[in-house]
Design an enzyme around this catalytic site. Structure first.
Site, PDB file in Angstrom:
ATOM      1  N   HIS A 138     -20.710  15.698   3.571  1.00  8.14           N
ATOM      2  CA  HIS A 138     -21.309  16.719   4.441  1.00  8.14           C
ATOM      3  C   HIS A 138     -20.170  17.614   4.948  1.00  8.14           C
ATOM      4  O   HIS A 138     -19.036  17.151   5.080  1.00  8.14           O
ATOM      5  CB  HIS A 138     -21.977  15.994   5.610  1.00  8.14           C
ATOM      6  N   ASP A 140     -18.037   7.976   7.506  1.00 12.60           N
ATOM      7  CA  ASP A 140     -19.042   8.836   8.133  1.00 12.60           C
ATOM      8  C   ASP A 140     -20.380   8.093   8.002  1.00 12.60           C
ATOM      9  O   ASP A 140     -21.001   8.097   6.939  1.00 12.60           O
ATOM     10  CB  ASP A 140     -19.068  10.193   7.422  1.00 12.60           C
ATOM     11  N   GLN A 161     -25.704   8.879   8.203  1.00 18.01           N
ATOM     12  CA  GLN A 161     -26.979   8.579   7.538  1.00 18.01           C
ATOM     13  C   GLN A 161     -27.134   7.082   7.278  1.00 18.01           C
ATOM     14  O   GLN A 161     -28.062   6.665   6.587  1.00 18.01           O
ATOM     15  CB  GLN A 161     -27.087   9.344   6.203  1.00 18.01           C
ATOM     16  N   LYS A 178     -30.084  11.239  15.229  1.00 20.53           N
ATOM     17  CA  LYS A 178     -30.715  10.816  13.967  1.00 20.53           C
ATOM     18  C   LYS A 178     -31.251   9.391  14.063  1.00 20.53           C
ATOM     19  O   LYS A 178     -31.803   8.866  13.104  1.00 20.53           O
ATOM     20  CB  LYS A 178     -29.702  10.892  12.812  1.00 20.53           C
ATOM     21  N   CYS A 201     -25.897  21.439   4.271  1.00 17.97           N
ATOM     22  CA  CYS A 201     -24.496  21.355   4.718  1.00 17.97           C
ATOM     23  C   CYS A 201     -23.653  20.543   3.734  1.00 17.97           C
ATOM     24  O   CYS A 201     -22.750  19.799   4.146  1.00 17.97           O
ATOM     25  CB  CYS A 201     -24.375  20.772   6.127  1.00 17.97           C
TER      26      CYS A 201
HETATM   27  N1  C6P Z   1     -26.758  16.026   8.521  1.00 20.12           N
HETATM   28  C1  C6P Z   1     -28.830  16.874   7.594  1.00 20.12           C
HETATM   29  O1  C6P Z   1     -29.901  17.474   7.665  1.00 20.12           O
HETATM   30  P1  C6P Z   1     -24.270  16.230  13.315  1.00 20.12           P
HETATM   31  O2  C6P Z   1     -24.827  17.568  12.914  1.00 20.12           O
HETATM   32  O3  C6P Z   1     -22.902  16.324  13.897  1.00 20.12           O
HETATM   33  O4  C6P Z   1     -25.217  15.416  14.123  1.00 20.12           O
HETATM   34  O5  C6P Z   1     -24.122  15.399  11.955  1.00 20.12           O
HETATM   35  C2  C6P Z   1     -23.265  15.843  10.956  1.00 20.12           C
HETATM   36  C3  C6P Z   1     -23.422  15.014   9.716  1.00 20.12           C
HETATM   37  C4  C6P Z   1     -22.329  14.305   9.251  1.00 20.12           C
HETATM   38  N2  C6P Z   1     -22.427  13.534   8.158  1.00 20.12           N
HETATM   39  C5  C6P Z   1     -23.572  13.402   7.478  1.00 20.12           C
HETATM   40  C6  C6P Z   1     -23.623  12.516   6.274  1.00 20.12           C
HETATM   41  C7  C6P Z   1     -24.721  14.093   7.889  1.00 20.12           C
HETATM   42  O6  C6P Z   1     -25.851  13.968   7.212  1.00 20.12           O
HETATM   43  C8  C6P Z   1     -24.639  14.940   9.031  1.00 20.12           C
HETATM   44  C9  C6P Z   1     -25.820  15.727   9.493  1.00 20.12           C
HETATM   45  C10 C6P Z   1     -28.013  16.684   8.839  1.00 20.12           C
HETATM   46  O7  C6P Z   1     -28.429  16.387   6.537  1.00 20.12           O
HETATM   47  C11 C6P Z   1     -27.862  17.967   9.592  1.00 20.12           C
HETATM   48  S1  C6P Z   1     -26.887  19.148   8.755  1.00 20.12           S
END
Ligand code: C6P
Length: 415
Positions: free
Chosen positions: A129, A206, A209, A232, A372
């Site tokens: 991401h 990371d 997910q 999430k 993203c």
């Molecule tokens: N992915 C998606 O729709 P934030 O935005 O900081 O809460 O999370 C960032 C992030 C980092 N790593 C992974 C693997 C992610 O999936 C995400 C966030 C969302 O896929 C929003 S872009």
């Protein structure tokens, strides 16, 4: 066995706790298939925060009066719950941040700028991401650090056979997504952490997910850092978590500075508070942290292994149902046992945005675009995909609704 499963994971019962799932969209019952972007919130989480605002609300770590002490106590309890949830050995290893993006930036700024120097190498993967890509790109440009990538294999998994070649003595840091937000690919972190540690590199996972969807044990993984977002996993927005090993957190300089993160300040200089306060400058999002604590209580009561099993079944059914549709190409591994709850796909002759708009008319919420993860889409030769993603409250009938919605969109756009 079957009865036990029904009793521990009753989706109809779970759905009762989620007010937003009862809403209508364009006159149709909402089919929410975008939990990978952000999950819905149960009454228990909403109530936990509501109660703080209505009763004991006062800034934490500030006052000797009762409400400030009670708010501080609730904030500390939330930290302990989250530490327990990921099996960190002490609550102090849990740093509250805004989200995973902030956690990863904290690492790139504090760990990266302090410990990495020109010529050092960082290993990432092609499926990251942007939150785990851009902070390292900026660091590389600023410090002359070299980035290397674990490539994607044709089946949507990471090609870990490249590790012996990639993990050279110059590699100081390895960072990767536990679960891909696009392909759903689950990477067993130990397959990367063990060889990375063998060459003395530190490892960031990371877990954005993964933590919402499966049991995570940071001690068993032996990762150096683990990052995830609260929103999430049933929690509110504005709160996320960075787990770190204490010796590393102690050695790292602060990321943000100001109130609450100091030991003492004089005209000449300042000394830092101990971890976690050192990394929590300013008034923290403590009500949101308490909300995340309630979310973790909710997930713990469901049992994370049961959450994972429920989603694996939904993904299995989703793969089966969608692969029956002509013109539809599913991305990522075909084996549900190595897939998280995200199913990305393309439909021949239909732009994902048009598909997303037509599905919305049917009350079905999916995400469309590059999610993203532009470098990953470049590797796949695509600019955009549609993505359905599942969570504890989704049911097979919603997979059916998605399949029917896609068929209807095909009829509308191909006529
Ligand atoms: N992915 C998606 O729709 P934030 O935005 O900081 O809460 O999370 C960032 C992030 C980092 N790593 C992974 C693997 C992610 O999936 C995400 C966030 C969302 O896929 C929003 S872009």
């Amino acid at each position: 066995m079957v009865m036990e499963k029904v009793m521990t994971f009753d989706v109809e019962r779970i759905r009762e706790d989620f007010p937003a799932l009862k809403s209508m969209m364009h006159g149709k019952p909402l089919v929410y298939l975008d939990s990978a972007a952000s999950s819905q919130k149960p009454e228990q989480v909403i109530a936990a925060m509501d109660q703080v605002y209505r009763t004991v609300y006062a800034n934490v770590h500030r006052g000797v009066y009762t409400n400030s002490e009670v708010s501080t106590e609730l904030y500390d309890q939330a930290r302990a719950k989250i530490a327990h949830f990921i099996n960190a050995s002490t609550p102090e290893q849990v740093i509250f941040v805004r989200n995973a993006t902030e956690a990863l930036n904290l690492l790139a700024y504090s760990y990266g700028r302090h410990f990495l120097k020109e010529g050092d190498e960082v290993v990432l993967t092609q499926l990251e991401h942007h939150a785990n890509f851009v902070p390292w790109l900026v660091l590389a440009q600023e410090r002359g650090v070299k980035l290397k990538y674990i490539p994607l294999a044709s089946d949507g998994t990471l090609d870990l056979s490249t590790l012996p070649e990639l993990l050279t003595p110059r590699v100081k840091l390895v960072t990767f997504a536990h679960v891909s937000n696009v392909l759903g690919t689950i990477t067993d972190p130990r397959l990367i952490i063990e060889p990375a540690h063998a060459i003395g590199a530190r490892v960031i996972v990371d877990g954005c997910q993964a933590a919402p969807h499966m049991p995570v044990d940071v001690q068993e993984l032996d990762c150096d850092f683990y990052a995830f977002s609260g929103h999430k996993m049933l929690g509110p927005t504005g709160i996320g978590v960075l787990y770190g090993k204490p010796e590393l957190l102690d050695a790292m300089p602060p990321f943000l500075t100001g109130g609450d993160m100091i030991n003492s300040v004089s005209m000449e200089g300042a000394t830092w508070a101990d971890v976690p306060a050192k990394f929590e400058a300013g008034t923290p999002a403590f009500v949101q942290a308490i909300g995340l604590g309630a979310a973790v209580d909710y997930l713990t009561a469901l049992r994370m292994d049961a959450v994972r099993e429920h989603e694996r079944e939904l993904v299995r059914y989703g793969l089966e149902r969608l692969s029956e549709l002509s013109g539809l190409t599913l991305l990522g591994p075909t084996d549900p046992s190595i897939r998280g709850g995200a199913l990305s796909f393309t439909v021949k002759g239909i732009h994902p945005h048009d598909l997303g708009t037509l599905l919305d008319r049917e009350g079905i919420a999916v995400r469309t675009g590059h999610h993203c993860a532009q470098p990953l889409h470049t590797c796949l030769g695509l600019t955009a995909t549609a993505r359905a993603s599942f969570y504890i409250y989704n049911e097979p009938r919603e997979v059916d609704a998605l399949a029917e919605g896609i068929e209807k969109a095909k009829r509308v756009l191909h006529k």
